[in-house]
Design a protein around this motif. Sequence first.
Motif, PDB file in Angstrom:
ATOM      1  N   MET B 313     -46.886  76.577  54.279  1.00  0.00           N
ATOM      2  CA  MET B 313     -45.692  77.384  54.066  1.00  0.00           C
ATOM      3  C   MET B 313     -45.070  77.890  55.355  1.00  0.00           C
ATOM      4  N   GLY B 314     -45.876  77.945  56.441  1.00  0.00           N
ATOM      5  CA  GLY B 314     -45.354  78.492  57.695  1.00  0.00           C
ATOM      6  C   GLY B 314     -45.365  77.445  58.786  1.00  0.00           C
ATOM      7  N   GLU B 315     -44.569  77.671  59.798  1.00  0.00           N
ATOM      8  CA  GLU B 315     -44.500  76.703  60.897  1.00  0.00           C
ATOM      9  C   GLU B 315     -45.861  76.509  61.544  1.00  0.00           C
ATOM     10  N   HIS B 316     -46.100  75.297  61.974  1.00  0.00           N
ATOM     11  CA  HIS B 316     -47.337  74.927  62.671  1.00  0.00           C
ATOM     12  C   HIS B 316     -48.596  75.136  61.831  1.00  0.00           C
ATOM     13  N   ALA B 317     -48.440  75.258  60.559  1.00  0.00           N
ATOM     14  CA  ALA B 317     -49.631  75.322  59.708  1.00  0.00           C
ATOM     15  C   ALA B 317     -50.242  73.927  59.614  1.00  0.00           C
ATOM     16  N   LYS B 318     -51.539  73.921  59.329  1.00  0.00           N
ATOM     17  CA  LYS B 318     -52.256  72.653  59.358  1.00  0.00           C
ATOM     18  C   LYS B 318     -53.196  72.548  58.164  1.00  0.00           C
ATOM     19  N   GLY B 319     -53.199  71.424  57.521  1.00  0.00           N
ATOM     20  CA  GLY B 319     -54.101  71.206  56.402  1.00  0.00           C
ATOM     21  C   GLY B 319     -54.939  69.967  56.630  1.00  0.00           C
ATOM     22  N   GLU B 320     -56.192  70.046  56.244  1.00  0.00           N
ATOM     23  CA  GLU B 320     -57.080  68.926  56.483  1.00  0.00           C
ATOM     24  C   GLU B 320     -58.029  68.772  55.296  1.00  0.00           C
ATOM     25  N   THR B 321     -58.229  67.558  54.855  1.00  0.00           N
ATOM     26  CA  THR B 321     -59.216  67.325  53.804  1.00  0.00           C
ATOM     27  C   THR B 321     -60.133  66.179  54.197  1.00  0.00           C
ATOM     28  N   LEU B 322     -61.398  66.438  54.089  1.00  0.00           N
ATOM     29  CA  LEU B 322     -62.387  65.377  54.223  1.00  0.00           C
ATOM     30  C   LEU B 322     -63.015  65.235  52.858  1.00  0.00           C
ATOM     31  N   SER B 323     -62.904  64.062  52.284  1.00  0.00           N
ATOM     32  CA  SER B 323     -63.367  63.907  50.918  1.00  0.00           C
ATOM     33  C   SER B 323     -64.342  62.746  50.841  1.00  0.00           C
ATOM     34  N   ILE B 324     -65.436  62.986  50.161  1.00  0.00           N
ATOM     35  CA  ILE B 324     -66.364  61.880  49.947  1.00  0.00           C
ATOM     36  C   ILE B 324     -66.745  61.838  48.477  1.00  0.00           C
ATOM     37  N   ALA B 325     -66.704  60.668  47.917  1.00  0.00           N
ATOM     38  CA  ALA B 325     -67.031  60.525  46.504  1.00  0.00           C
ATOM     39  C   ALA B 325     -68.037  59.410  46.349  1.00  0.00           C
ATOM     40  N   PHE B 326     -69.012  59.671  45.487  1.00  0.00           N
ATOM     41  CA  PHE B 326     -70.029  58.670  45.231  1.00  0.00           C
ATOM     42  C   PHE B 326     -70.143  58.507  43.721  1.00  0.00           C
ATOM     43  N   ALA B 327     -69.730  57.355  43.231  1.00  0.00           N
ATOM     44  CA  ALA B 327     -69.750  57.124  41.789  1.00  0.00           C
ATOM     45  C   ALA B 327     -70.846  56.144  41.444  1.00  0.00           C
ATOM     46  N   GLY B 328     -71.844  56.624  40.712  1.00  0.00           N
ATOM     47  CA  GLY B 328     -72.913  55.754  40.236  1.00  0.00           C
ATOM     48  C   GLY B 328     -72.651  55.358  38.796  1.00  0.00           C
ATOM     49  N   GLU B 329     -73.690  54.893  38.163  1.00  0.00           N
ATOM     50  CA  GLU B 329     -73.582  54.425  36.789  1.00  0.00           C
ATOM     51  C   GLU B 329     -72.977  55.485  35.868  1.00  0.00           C
ATOM     52  N   GLY B 330     -71.991  55.096  35.097  1.00  0.00           N
ATOM     53  CA  GLY B 330     -71.406  55.988  34.105  1.00  0.00           C
ATOM     54  C   GLY B 330     -70.539  57.100  34.665  1.00  0.00           C
ATOM     55  N   GLN B 331     -70.281  57.063  35.954  1.00  0.00           N
ATOM     56  CA  GLN B 331     -69.507  58.162  36.545  1.00  0.00           C
ATOM     57  C   GLN B 331     -68.093  57.722  36.911  1.00  0.00           C
ATOM     58  N   ASP B 334     -62.618  60.922  40.215  1.00  0.00           N
ATOM     59  CA  ASP B 334     -61.183  60.810  40.435  1.00  0.00           C
ATOM     60  C   ASP B 334     -60.798  61.971  41.348  1.00  0.00           C
ATOM     61  N   THR B 335     -60.866  61.723  42.640  1.00  0.00           N
ATOM     62  CA  THR B 335     -60.719  62.813  43.596  1.00  0.00           C
ATOM     63  C   THR B 335     -59.726  62.438  44.665  1.00  0.00           C
ATOM     64  N   GLY B 336     -59.323  63.415  45.449  1.00  0.00           N
ATOM     65  CA  GLY B 336     -58.368  63.153  46.505  1.00  0.00           C
ATOM     66  C   GLY B 336     -57.887  64.457  47.082  1.00  0.00           C
ATOM     67  N   SER B 337     -56.625  64.529  47.416  1.00  0.00           N
ATOM     68  CA  SER B 337     -56.109  65.747  48.002  1.00  0.00           C
ATOM     69  C   SER B 337     -54.597  65.756  47.914  1.00  0.00           C
ATOM     70  N   LYS B 338     -54.050  66.951  48.079  1.00  0.00           N
ATOM     71  CA  LYS B 338     -52.607  67.117  47.956  1.00  0.00           C
ATOM     72  C   LYS B 338     -52.136  67.972  49.118  1.00  0.00           C
ATOM     73  N   MET B 339     -51.130  67.507  49.816  1.00  0.00           N
ATOM     74  CA  MET B 339     -50.588  68.255  50.951  1.00  0.00           C
ATOM     75  C   MET B 339     -49.089  68.426  50.726  1.00  0.00           C
ATOM     76  N   VAL B 340     -48.643  69.659  50.733  1.00  0.00           N
ATOM     77  CA  VAL B 340     -47.218  69.914  50.570  1.00  0.00           C
ATOM     78  C   VAL B 340     -46.693  70.572  51.844  1.00  0.00           C
ATOM     79  N   HIS B 341     -45.805  69.868  52.522  1.00  0.00           N
ATOM     80  CA  HIS B 341     -45.221  70.395  53.758  1.00  0.00           C
ATOM     81  C   HIS B 341     -43.931  71.130  53.409  1.00  0.00           C
ATOM     82  N   ALA B 342     -43.948  72.447  53.554  1.00  0.00           N
ATOM     83  CA  ALA B 342     -42.763  73.220  53.185  1.00  0.00           C
ATOM     84  C   ALA B 342     -42.141  73.909  54.392  1.00  0.00           C
ATOM     85  N   ALA B 343     -42.673  73.650  55.591  1.00  0.00           N
ATOM     86  CA  ALA B 343     -42.136  74.304  56.782  1.00  0.00           C
ATOM     87  C   ALA B 343     -42.147  73.308  57.938  1.00  0.00           C
ATOM     88  N   PRO B 344     -41.297  73.545  58.938  1.00  0.00           N
ATOM     89  CA  PRO B 344     -41.236  72.610  60.067  1.00  0.00           C
ATOM     90  C   PRO B 344     -42.537  72.594  60.874  1.00  0.00           C
TER      91      PRO B 344
END
Lengths: 419, 473
Positions: B313-331, B334-344
Amino acid sequence: MSVADTMTADPLARPHTDSVAAFVPDQSRAERTASFDVSAFPVPTGREEEWRFTPVKKLSALFAEGASDGLAWTDSLPAGVTVSPISASDARALGILPPQDRAAVVAAASAAAVLVDIPAEAELAEPVRVVLTGSGDTASHGHVVVRAGRHSKATLVLEHTGLAQHSELVSVVTGDGSDLTVVSTQRWSDGSVHLAQHDALVGRDATYKHVGVTLGGEVVRLNANVRYAGPGGNATLLGVYFADAGQHLEHRSYIDHNAPHCTSRATYKGALQGATARTVWVGDVLIRAEAEGTDTYELNRNLILTDGARADSVPNLEIETGEIEGAGHASATGRFDDLQLFYLQARGIPEDEAKRLVVRGFFADIIREIPLADLRDEITAAIEEELASTAYASANPAANPAANPTAPNADGQTVTKEN
Amino acid sequence: MSTHIEELNPGLKDIGRYEYGWADSDVAGSSARRGLNEEVVRDISARKSEPEWMTKLRLKGLSLFDKKPMPSWGSDLTGIDFQNIKYFVKSTEKQATTWDELPEEIKNTYDRLGIPEAEKQRLVAGVAAQYESEVVYHQIREDLEEKGVIFLDTDTALKEHEDIFREHFATVIPVGDNKFAALNTAVWSGGSFIYVPPGVHVDIPLQAYFRINTENMGQFERTLIIADEGSYVHYVEGCTAPIYKSDSLHSAVVEIIVKKNARVRYTTIQNWSNNVYNLVTKRATCEEGATMEWVDGNIGSKVTMKYPAVFLMGEHAKGETLSIAFAGEGQHQDTGSKMVHAAPNTSSSIISKSVARGGGRASYRGLVQVLEGASHSASTVRCDALLVDTISRSDTYPYVDIREDDVSMGHEATVSKVSDDQLFYLMSRGMAEDEAMAMIVRGFIEPIARELPMEYALELNRLIELQMEGAVG
């Protein structure tokens, strides 16, 4: 009945019954409807996954059933190539893919199909050229069936011009070992609406290339789909689009890897100028469990030239087997690169010229895949014409402040940055 | 088959097929009601002696939950029966303040999770152990208290710090944000509340362990973190659950407010048992110069749908996601991340790594949105998926929506399989095939594992090895 009506006044009186069983999301692209039956496709509301980016309100004429005229058809056919009517049942017997949305199914149901037949073993020195010209804004439909015989080698050019509200299904079936290139240009007049589904069933060890060039029209949506009839097929989908203010240009592709050892590449590049310019690219790739040895890559690049333009880019990849050669996609959206511009300006090239060079370079790797020199030149010239209006606006912000009120970059901009 | 891994990792054997797959006899849950209606919501609120505004908010959540549609995308959620879930379970009458006060049964549970050791070693700054919906054990180190850091369970925070709570609650994730956020608002219980005053750096990670222990009991914890200007905090959440026969639901809401120049890191290693639907809404807002980092590991559960979001929401703000998913049998992860840039001048990066095996499905689903006016924003998204057999599935669904010319956005995804060359190389050096395979997988996720606190990195590695057992041969 509105949602509120389903609520009773007293929540205690009613168990919570918004059953999750009421709706199961599609678990793969293969689950989406594909059918020759118009009733299988309700009229889109804009909330459906496949229509959510599209301004469906402007498209109602093309969702309605009913016979209509097609566009004016002019062709130039090399020796051996024939154009003739084909019945719907004969067309289906060729193995054409079923329509995948409402517009395409209406086109297939409303239009008399035309077969462009390229005989087996034919190696055409000249392209098959078809010019489709619209002459008004009443709804029109077209269904073009293309059969490329086995071991044939040909190029088909479909040029769309004039003013039209056109819904179109192009169904390509290529024979084993054939090599077919289809170039479809959309250079409609302002105010035109064009919904198209271009399918290909790619034969065993066949090579298929589809190039979509979309420059004109108010709403253009071109879906290019590929499926394989046997192993060893090779498909390349390419696209170039340039959206001005007020244009919505949408390209979608669906590559269904349903056979082993096939390859596919999709590369789409677009530029946007003007505050309301809008482009959408959705590239779906499904690698089915049986498609071992698949090699696929998708790429989308968008170059945003002015504020307020909007580019959506969605490369979807679904993989159901681990036995693949490789799969990936990349998407990048950005502005002109100041460094490139500086480099060129430092060598005495004026800004407008530098920008023109950079845009030309941006599109060049796709345009050079078009096997016809005159068409290449024509498209390059058309893109530069489109660009000239932006260059003027940005070099002279005072000249047209209303059209470009916030243009901050009179001092320059250049090609997309990759990350 | 697993002997090599066990030799390499003594102690692994103790973990067994599913270490946390036992269940204490059900002391509190059996009396809890199943199903959801206004009476249940009012009852939860009354039992907690909540202020009226919260009761109203809960009822609003219930009404929105009824109105909101199920998501039209993502996993198949038909296995959830909302009427067969207990929405509130109270395990002990009053909150324990020291470890010894805890009931024997609960202590045993936590012993197996390793909490006392961590506490003894002072690795953790405070432990909020969630058991059956309410925090029963809670301790904060004195020095943090001195600095003015508030680290409480969410229920207590509402009682003791109502003003700051009310100011921020449901501001990042509105009540009707989505169906499951509305459900959480209606029936939330437990979770963590953290307030870090301006300029305070919390040097050690704050940790909380969550457990589901009653059959069919939904866990609806609500976490609210407020990092005031220039502060720093790292919050670590780990989840484990015993195995039960029928499906259970976990639907948490995590709201984080990162004020000017503050930095928050939120780490999750999710290891629910394979019958839990894990449908979580996590979102942070970043003011000027602030940084939000999500480290999100998803190993367990039947279905996880989780997309930690950062609103810049503010200038020079920073967002970071490190995501790890491990899907075994029957799993299905559905993962990820969302980044919304609303400021310069804002920047974001998403790095996702997923492994699918044994017929499991790992999907990356993300969104990068650059709103008008967010000029000079930059975003990169990188997704890598590793396939180790022929029956598993890997999907990538990235959405990119750019409405500004002066930005730079890149997305890239690769999907690869473990190559015979890699296996041959390692096996020619004397490794067994499964050992080699486990090593390749560990190497694949290493960029994320190294971002975790030590004990979590170790746990993650052990979990990966367990997951990889039987992957070859």
